[in-house]
Write a protein that holds these residues in place. Structure first.
Motif, mmCIF file in Angstrom:
data_model
loop_
_atom_site.group_PDB
_atom_site.id
_atom_site.type_symbol
_atom_site.label_atom_id
_atom_site.label_comp_id
_atom_site.label_asym_id
_atom_site.label_seq_id
_atom_site.Cartn_x
_atom_site.Cartn_y
_atom_site.Cartn_z
ATOM 1 N N UNK A 1 0.990 -1.590 -0.017
ATOM 2 C CA UNK A 1 0.285 0.260 0.046
ATOM 3 C C UNK A 1 1.550 1.406 -0.063
ATOM 4 N N UNK A 2 0.508 2.459 -0.785
ATOM 5 C CA UNK A 2 1.216 3.469 -0.561
ATOM 6 C C UNK A 2 0.434 4.588 0.509
ATOM 7 N N UNK A 3 -0.445 5.513 -0.389
ATOM 8 C CA UNK A 3 -1.686 6.102 1.037
ATOM 9 C C UNK A 3 -1.907 5.290 1.893
ATOM 10 N N UNK A 4 -2.212 6.379 2.592
ATOM 11 C CA UNK A 4 -2.530 5.478 4.017
ATOM 12 C C UNK A 4 -3.642 5.093 3.838
ATOM 13 N N UNK A 5 -4.294 3.819 4.285
ATOM 14 C CA UNK A 5 -5.237 2.705 4.182
ATOM 15 C C UNK A 5 -5.469 2.052 2.803
ATOM 16 N N UNK A 6 -4.079 2.113 2.109
ATOM 17 C CA UNK A 6 -4.406 1.206 0.721
ATOM 18 C C UNK A 6 -3.702 -0.381 1.393
ATOM 19 N N UNK A 7 -3.553 -0.343 1.979
ATOM 20 C CA UNK A 7 -3.004 -1.270 2.603
ATOM 21 C C UNK A 7 -4.732 -2.808 2.646
ATOM 22 N N UNK A 8 -5.697 -2.069 2.477
ATOM 23 C CA UNK A 8 -6.881 -2.999 3.468
ATOM 24 C C UNK A 8 -7.125 -2.651 1.893
ATOM 25 N N UNK A 9 -6.794 -2.468 0.820
ATOM 26 C CA UNK A 9 -7.443 -3.222 -0.177
ATOM 27 C C UNK A 9 -6.437 -4.956 -1.235
ATOM 28 N N UNK A 10 -4.958 -4.685 -0.506
ATOM 29 C CA UNK A 10 -4.450 -5.818 -0.520
ATOM 30 C C UNK A 10 -4.864 -7.187 -0.015
ATOM 31 N N UNK A 11 -5.832 -7.785 -0.803
ATOM 32 C CA UNK A 11 -6.572 -8.574 0.282
ATOM 33 C C UNK A 11 -5.896 -10.129 -0.054
ATOM 34 N N UNK A 12 -5.635 -10.105 -0.291
ATOM 35 C CA UNK A 12 -4.226 -11.496 0.015
ATOM 36 C C UNK A 12 -3.355 -10.854 1.356
ATOM 37 N N UNK A 13 -2.893 -9.754 1.161
ATOM 38 C CA UNK A 13 -2.104 -9.241 2.080
ATOM 39 C C UNK A 13 -3.191 -9.753 3.604
ATOM 40 N N UNK A 14 -4.398 -8.868 3.332
ATOM 41 C CA UNK A 14 -4.955 -9.486 4.699
ATOM 42 C C UNK A 14 -4.830 -11.385 5.091
ATOM 43 N N UNK A 15 -5.770 -11.483 4.206
ATOM 44 C CA UNK A 15 -5.253 -13.397 4.513
ATOM 45 C C UNK A 15 -3.782 -13.736 5.263
ATOM 46 N N UNK A 16 -2.562 -12.634 4.127
ATOM 47 C CA UNK A 16 -1.727 -13.185 5.435
ATOM 48 C C UNK A 16 -1.876 -13.085 6.378
ATOM 49 N N UNK A 17 -1.849 -11.573 6.941
ATOM 50 C CA UNK A 17 -1.875 -11.005 8.308
ATOM 51 C C UNK A 17 -2.787 -11.341 9.334
ATOM 52 N N UNK A 18 -3.978 -11.897 8.541
ATOM 53 C CA UNK A 18 -5.264 -13.334 9.346
ATOM 54 C C UNK A 18 -4.272 -14.370 9.424
ATOM 55 N N UNK A 19 -4.093 -15.027 8.486
ATOM 56 C CA UNK A 19 -2.562 -16.441 9.117
ATOM 57 C C UNK A 19 -1.627 -16.236 9.667
ATOM 58 N N UNK A 20 -1.107 -15.050 10.585
ATOM 59 C CA UNK A 20 0.189 -15.052 11.186
ATOM 60 C C UNK A 20 -0.495 -14.929 12.077
ATOM 61 N N UNK A 21 -1.592 -13.799 12.125
ATOM 62 C CA UNK A 21 -2.451 -13.751 13.497
ATOM 63 C C UNK A 21 -3.226 -15.171 14.254
ATOM 64 N N UNK A 22 -3.399 -16.009 13.674
ATOM 65 C CA UNK A 22 -3.617 -17.221 13.952
ATOM 66 C C UNK A 22 -2.454 -18.005 14.781
ATOM 67 N N UNK A 23 -1.754 -17.893 14.076
ATOM 68 C CA UNK A 23 -0.567 -19.064 14.172
ATOM 69 C C UNK A 23 -0.121 -18.910 14.883
ATOM 70 N N UNK A 24 0.378 -17.177 15.543
ATOM 71 C CA UNK A 24 1.261 -16.803 16.562
ATOM 72 C C UNK A 24 0.109 -17.720 17.790
ATOM 73 N N UNK A 25 -1.158 -16.376 17.890
ATOM 74 C CA UNK A 25 -2.154 -17.682 19.052
ATOM 75 C C UNK A 25 -1.956 -19.138 19.207
ATOM 76 N N UNK A 26 -1.763 -19.622 18.055
ATOM 77 C CA UNK A 26 -1.772 -20.923 18.252
ATOM 78 C C UNK A 26 -0.388 -21.177 19.022
ATOM 79 N N UNK A 27 0.577 -20.991 18.447
ATOM 80 C CA UNK A 27 1.694 -21.031 18.825
ATOM 81 C C UNK A 27 1.948 -20.942 20.697
ATOM 82 N N UNK A 28 1.544 -19.873 21.128
ATOM 83 C CA UNK A 28 1.213 -18.625 22.546
ATOM 84 C C UNK A 28 0.571 -19.771 23.233
#
Length: 206
Positions: free
Chosen positions: A154-181
């Motif tokens: 993302x370039x302009x503020x908020x554009x990262x929320x338009x990166x659909x695949x990127x958001x899925x990657x963030x979701x998976x990271x969060x789920x895996x961090x919680x699982x390991x903890x």
């Protein structure tokens, strides 16, 4: 259980913050508390390699805010780091923070769950992602994976929320961090941790 997320961007509400928030929201769905701290705007200088932290137990250049954050990070179960990409690398403010935080306090981060996020417009994501993970690896942290490299665009503020695949990657990271903890918490007191091994320092001068 708690995760501290570090925003290394000078912009409080930019794309790095948005990507980190996406990860922390997923972590919170698993019943784990999170806290997002912005350090990218702090007027930090880099590590001076003075070695004082090895004697006094904390960074000699740090102020109360820095030392307080180190204590919070040392008490947390997970640490999440997000950095914008500047010139295909970690932004300078975040680099100064990481150098000082891990050199002075990294031993207290051992066996915590860690995650790294690089946020960029176009190029340099893998280099920055790897640089962030170098700190986690040498500190014997458990690096949480995702379904792809944890990079969002993302370039302009908020554009990262338009990166659909990127958001899925963030979701998976969060789920895996919680699982390991949760796995580590279940094993605490039941499975013996490996001891800290003595480090032998060598160089290549003969």
């Amino acid at each position: 259980m708690k995760v501290i997320a570090i925003n290394g961007s000078p912009h409080k509400s930019g794309n790095t913050a948005a990507a980190l928030t996406r990860v922390t929201q997923r972590i919170e769905k698993e019943g784990i508390e999170t806290k997002l701290v912005q350090v990218g705007h702090w007027p930090l200088r880099g590590c001076m390699a003075c070695g004082a932290c090895k004697k006094i137990g904390r960074c000699a250049l740090g102020d109360d805010a820095f030392h307080g954050l180190m204590d919070e990070m040392a008490a947390a179960d997970g640490l999440l780091f997000g950095a914008p990409v500047y010139y295909a690398s970690i932004a300078s403010g975040m680099k100064a923070f990481m150098d000082r935080a891990f050199y002075s306090t990294g031993a207290r981060f051992r066996h915590k769950v860690g995650g790294s996020v690089a946020v960029l417009r176009r190029s340099g994501g893998i280099a920055t992602f790897n640089q962030l993970n170098n700190y986690l690896s040498i500190s014997e942290m458990f690096i949480a994976p995702s379904q792809y490299w944890t990079i969002a665009h993302g370039a302009a503020p908020g554009e990262v929320l338009e990166d659909g695949e990127g958001l899925e990657i963030m979701d998976a990271l969060g789920a895996n961090m919680a699982y390991l903890i949760k796995l580590i918490e279940l094993g605490r007191g039941k499975i013996e941790e490996p001891p800290v091994l003595k480090k032998t320092r060598t160089n290549f001068i003969r």
